[in-house]
Scaffold this motif. Structure first.
Motif, PDB file in Angstrom:
ATOM      1  N   CYS A 232       0.832  -1.217   0.000  1.00 27.25           N
ATOM      2  CA  CYS A 232       0.000   0.000   0.000  1.00 27.25           C
ATOM      3  C   CYS A 232       0.865   1.266   0.000  1.00 27.25           C
ATOM      4  CB  CYS A 232      -0.913   0.004   1.225  1.00 27.25           C
ATOM      5  SG  CYS A 232      -1.974   1.467   1.278  1.00 27.25           S
ATOM      6  N   CYS A 252      -7.117   6.500   0.673  1.00 25.88           N
ATOM      7  CA  CYS A 252      -7.064   5.268  -0.146  1.00 25.88           C
ATOM      8  C   CYS A 252      -7.421   5.615  -1.594  1.00 25.88           C
ATOM      9  CB  CYS A 252      -8.052   4.249   0.410  1.00 25.88           C
ATOM     10  SG  CYS A 252      -8.269   2.830  -0.677  1.00 25.88           S
ATOM     11  N   CYS A 255      -6.756   1.454  -5.391  1.00 28.48           N
ATOM     12  CA  CYS A 255      -5.922   0.782  -6.397  1.00 28.48           C
ATOM     13  C   CYS A 255      -6.149  -0.732  -6.407  1.00 28.48           C
ATOM     14  CB  CYS A 255      -4.446   1.092  -6.171  1.00 28.48           C
ATOM     15  SG  CYS A 255      -3.730   0.328  -4.694  1.00 28.48           S
ATOM     16  N   GLY A 256      -6.542  -1.280  -5.276  1.00 26.09           N
ATOM     17  CA  GLY A 256      -6.846  -2.712  -5.213  1.00 26.09           C
ATOM     18  C   GLY A 256      -5.645  -3.601  -4.977  1.00 26.09           C
ATOM     19  N   CYS A 258      -3.953  -4.095  -2.280  1.00 26.46           N
ATOM     20  CA  CYS A 258      -4.088  -4.827  -1.015  1.00 26.46           C
ATOM     21  C   CYS A 258      -5.000  -6.044  -1.181  1.00 26.46           C
ATOM     22  CB  CYS A 258      -4.609  -3.900   0.079  1.00 26.46           C
ATOM     23  SG  CYS A 258      -6.140  -3.062  -0.347  1.00 26.46           S
TER      24      CYS A 258
HETATM   25  S1  SF4 Z   1      -6.671   0.090  -2.318  1.00 25.59           S
HETATM   26 FE1  SF4 Z   1      -5.489  -0.902  -0.699  1.00 25.59          FE
HETATM   27  S2  SF4 Z   1      -3.358  -0.782  -1.391  1.00 25.59           S
HETATM   28 FE2  SF4 Z   1      -4.529   0.713  -2.600  1.00 25.59          FE
HETATM   29  S3  SF4 Z   1      -4.359   2.643  -1.454  1.00 25.59           S
HETATM   30 FE3  SF4 Z   1      -6.239   1.660  -0.776  1.00 25.59          FE
HETATM   31  S4  SF4 Z   1      -5.668   0.493   1.047  1.00 25.59           S
HETATM   32 FE4  SF4 Z   1      -3.758   0.998  -0.043  1.00 25.59          FE
END
Ligand code: SF4
Ligand code: SF4
Length: 276
Positions: A232, A252, A255-256, A258
């Motif tokens: 992240c 957040c 982006c996916g 995680c």
């Molecule tokens: S989607 Fe997940 S990895 Fe991406 S910014 Fe948000 S928490 Fe972080």
């Protein structure tokens, strides 16, 4: 043997599914802009600040519009409607997704992050550590400077515009800003530009605070493996991970990454429940 290779490839594709989709989307937009200039396509004319879509309507960058407002200039109704459409889309639906799904600079900063990991440069080796709130100050400063100087201040150095212009018309002095930004993220501060300084990231973080699409965490499924933290670029948003179930909010960028790396089904895209 072939079966094993196919299975490995399928697993890799699944593990990077959102990353691949994001790159297709980001590169696809650039291709549509380039196609308009190189081959006369008419699907998407203009640039990231103001685009004419399907020759039907405009989409305008609301952050740029805010700066122009601050200068005291009056904008056309088309531009204002375009900005309202974009703002409502991110505010009500997609949150800060612009940063991960649309912005071409994200490809440059992700490359710097990837290289940082390969070179094993850790956060401790940052030459400069500063607050992630700095971007909100940059956002405010850009508006004040626009009002004082009478020009849309951030647009003068906007790396998105420079990258777009450079790819399509050839790089002039603008490449120095792009290279500086890459080196800044690689050598000076981890996630330096997108995670600390970019006023557009601040703008869409604030605008998308209550958007519908968010990442949902299930603390019951979480094994605290910390894989999500390792990918992240806004680690501070993961503070609820392992502690409580709920939605990942604030900066957040949807982006996916995680979700892709979590092997325990503890993170997923979901529709924001306002009661949580
Ligand atoms: S989607 Fe997940 S990895 Fe991406 S910014 Fe948000 S928490 Fe972080
Ligand atoms: S990757 Fe999944 S299981 Fe691991 S800490 Fe993050 S949410 Fe929990």
């Amino acid at each position: 043997m072939i079966g094993k290779i196919c299975w490995t490839m399928i697993k890799r594709l699944k593990r990077n599914r959102f990353l691949i989709l994001r790159r297709i989307f980001q590169a696809g937009l650039l291709l549509l802009f380039a196609g308009a200039n190189w081959w006369g396509w008419t699907l998407l004319l203009g640039n990231y600040s103001s685009a004419y879509v399907l020759q039907l309507f405009y989409l305008t960058d609301p952050h740029a519009v805010l700066q122009v407002f601050a200068t005291g200039f009056i904008m056309s109704a088309d531009a204002l409607i375009g900005a309202a459409i974009v703002l409502l889309f991110y505010a009500l639906i997609a949150g800060r997704s612009f940063c991960s799904w649309v912005c071409p600079v994200n490809m440059i900063t992700d490359l710097a992050t990837c290289l940082r990991k390969r070179l094993k440069i850790t956060k401790k080796e940052n030459y400069l550590n500063f607050s992630r709130k700095t971007r909100y100050w940059v956002l405010g400063l850009g508006i004040i400077l626009s009002a004082v100087l009478g020009v849309a201040a951030f647009e003068v150095i906007n790396p998105i515009t420079m990258l777009h212009r450079g790819i399509i018309f050839g790089f002039g002095a603008g490449w120095t800003i792009i290279v500086a930004l890459f080196l800044f993220d690689l050598l000076v501060t981890e996630y330096g530009w997108c995670g600390h300084l970019c006023p557009l990231g601040a703008f869409y973080s604030a605008a998308g605070r209550f958007s519908l699409i968010k990442i949902k965490h299930s603390a019951e499924n979480c094994t605290l493996c910390m894989k999500c933290f390792s990918v992240c670029h806004e680690k501070q948003v993961l503070q609820i991970v392992g502690k409580e179930s709920g939605f990942i909010k604030r900066e957040c960028s949807n982006c996916g990454r995680c979700i892709e790396v979590c092997d325990d089904n503890a993170l997923k895209y979901s529709i924001y429940n306002y009661k949580n």
